[in-house]
Design an enzyme around this catalytic site. Structure first.
Site, PDB file in Angstrom:
ATOM      1  CG  HIS A  16      21.519 -29.920   3.200  1.00  0.00           C
ATOM      2  ND1 HIS A  16      22.602 -29.177   2.463  1.00  0.00           N
ATOM      3  CD2 HIS A  16      20.985 -29.009   4.102  1.00  0.00           C
ATOM      4  CE1 HIS A  16      22.749 -28.145   3.040  1.00  0.00           C
ATOM      5  NE2 HIS A  16      21.869 -27.925   4.031  1.00  0.00           N
ATOM      6  CD  GLU A  62      25.673 -30.281  -2.056  1.00  0.00           C
ATOM      7  OE1 GLU A  62      25.290 -29.522  -2.999  1.00  0.00           O
ATOM      8  OE2 GLU A  62      25.447 -30.188  -0.736  1.00  0.00           O
ATOM      9  CG  ASN A  63      28.708 -31.583   0.627  1.00  0.00           C
ATOM     10  OD1 ASN A  63      27.654 -31.958   1.025  1.00  0.00           O
ATOM     11  ND2 ASN A  63      29.259 -30.287   0.679  1.00  0.00           N
ATOM     12  CG  HIS A 100      20.790 -31.576  -1.140  1.00  0.00           C
ATOM     13  ND1 HIS A 100      21.414 -32.486  -0.820  1.00  0.00           N
ATOM     14  CD2 HIS A 100      21.459 -30.136  -0.764  1.00  0.00           C
ATOM     15  CE1 HIS A 100      22.778 -31.907  -0.517  1.00  0.00           C
ATOM     16  NE2 HIS A 100      22.620 -30.661  -0.366  1.00  0.00           N
ATOM     17  CG  HIS A 137      26.432 -33.935   5.791  1.00  0.00           C
ATOM     18  ND1 HIS A 137      27.711 -33.449   5.596  1.00  0.00           N
ATOM     19  CD2 HIS A 137      25.684 -33.657   4.520  1.00  0.00           C
ATOM     20  CE1 HIS A 137      27.706 -32.938   4.216  1.00  0.00           C
ATOM     21  NE2 HIS A 137      26.434 -32.887   3.498  1.00  0.00           N
ATOM     22  CG  ASP A 151      24.785 -35.193   1.485  1.00  0.00           C
ATOM     23  OD1 ASP A 151      23.948 -35.920   1.576  1.00  0.00           O
ATOM     24  OD2 ASP A 151      24.598 -34.120   1.202  1.00  0.00           O
ATOM     25  CG  ASN A 184      23.426 -26.373  -0.527  1.00  0.00           C
ATOM     26  OD1 ASN A 184      23.448 -27.710  -0.245  1.00  0.00           O
ATOM     27  ND2 ASN A 184      24.025 -25.719   0.338  1.00  0.00           N
ATOM     28  CG  HIS A 185      27.665 -26.820  -1.504  1.00  0.00           C
ATOM     29  ND1 HIS A 185      27.746 -25.470  -1.017  1.00  0.00           N
ATOM     30  CD2 HIS A 185      27.764 -27.469  -0.277  1.00  0.00           C
ATOM     31  CE1 HIS A 185      27.631 -25.423   0.138  1.00  0.00           C
ATOM     32  NE2 HIS A 185      27.767 -26.545   0.906  1.00  0.00           N
TER      33      HIS A 185
END
Length: 258
Positions: free
Chosen positions: A176, A41-42, A151, A178, A10, A68-69
């Site tokens: 996810h 996604e982050n 994820h 991290h 991520d 999820n984001h």
């Protein structure tokens, strides 16, 4: 013939984007990478914008996966609807824009990349990821190589997915949480696996977030917009060597680039 697949953990905030831009091409050259999947996604700390997706592609990614984001940045919805190289989790409802998997033509055959979202503590409003991924693999039986980014929060859910796809997917990796796990391996059925790739972002952080802010959250401070951590950057990732004839993984190696 074998090829090397790079899966990048991520990307977290501006520090992660900057480190990816500076380092990804070098990593690809050093490890003779043929195809790269980056979880983005982050990149906006929480969520990712279309402009940041373009930065990740410019840095050298072939495919971006999310999590999820995905819906945090509403402007991403139109972007997902018009691109096939940025994937949102396949087990979101079918009316959601974008796609959860893609099959990409390469010089070494067809590569199927699947993005799925775990259900433990993340989002109950999703279809069963095991059933969804199983159906996708049945539809992509002609792909030479199958790669799955799962994820998910729970290590048990990720491990179960790895064994569920053993011998059917070339590589399965978790994202996810991290924090890179120490279990990068080739499962007996020929599937490369790691429970979590880790992250690409600031070295002094709590999962990419400012240390003092994260401590304050646990102490009960009022909530505020997340800020990126600091310190030297890092990239956590894994390289899977895949036999293009059989689709089996022959070696798997986790990396941390600092």
């Amino acid at each position: 013939m074998t090829v090397n697949i790079l899966a990048v953990g991520d990307v977290c905030g501006k520090p992660g984007l900057e480190f990816l831009r500076r380092s990804l091409r070098t990593v690809q050259k050093t490890y003779r990478i043929d195809f790269t999947v980056v979880n983005g996604e982050n990149a906006n700390v929480v969520g990712v914008t279309p402009a940041q997706c373009e930065e990740i592609f410019a840095a050298g990614a072939d495919v971006i996966t999310l999590g999820n984001h995905t819906w945090t940045r509403t402007e991403l919805q139109d972007y997902l609807a018009r691109t096939s190289r940025c994937l949102r989790p396949a087990n979101y409802a079918p009316q959601c824009p974008g796609q959860g998997f893609g099959v990409y033509e390469t010089a070494f055959g067809r590569v199927c990349v699947v993005n799925a979202l775990g259900r433990f503590t993340l989002d109950a409003n999703t279809d069963n990821p095991f059933v969804v991924v199983d159906n996708i693999l049945a539809d992509c039986a002609d792909a030479n190589i199958v790669l799955v980014d799962f994820h998910a929060e729970a290590t048990s859910e990720k491990l179960a997915m790895g064994y569920f796809l053993e011998g059917r997917a070339s590589a399965v990796w978790g994202t996810h949480t991290h924090v890179q796990t120490s279990d990068c391996c080739v499962l007996p059925g020929g599937t490369g696996y790691i429970t979590d790739l880790g992250m690409t972002g600031p070295g002094r952080s709590v999962l990419g977030i400012d240390v003092e802010q994260s401590i304050g959250k646990f102490l009960g401070d009022p909530p505020r917009r997340y800020a990126s951590g600091g310190g030297a950057g890092k990239m956590e990732c894994a390289v899977f060597e895949i036999d293009t004839e059989t689709g089996k993984c022959v070696s798997a190696r986790a990396l941390r680039i600092e």
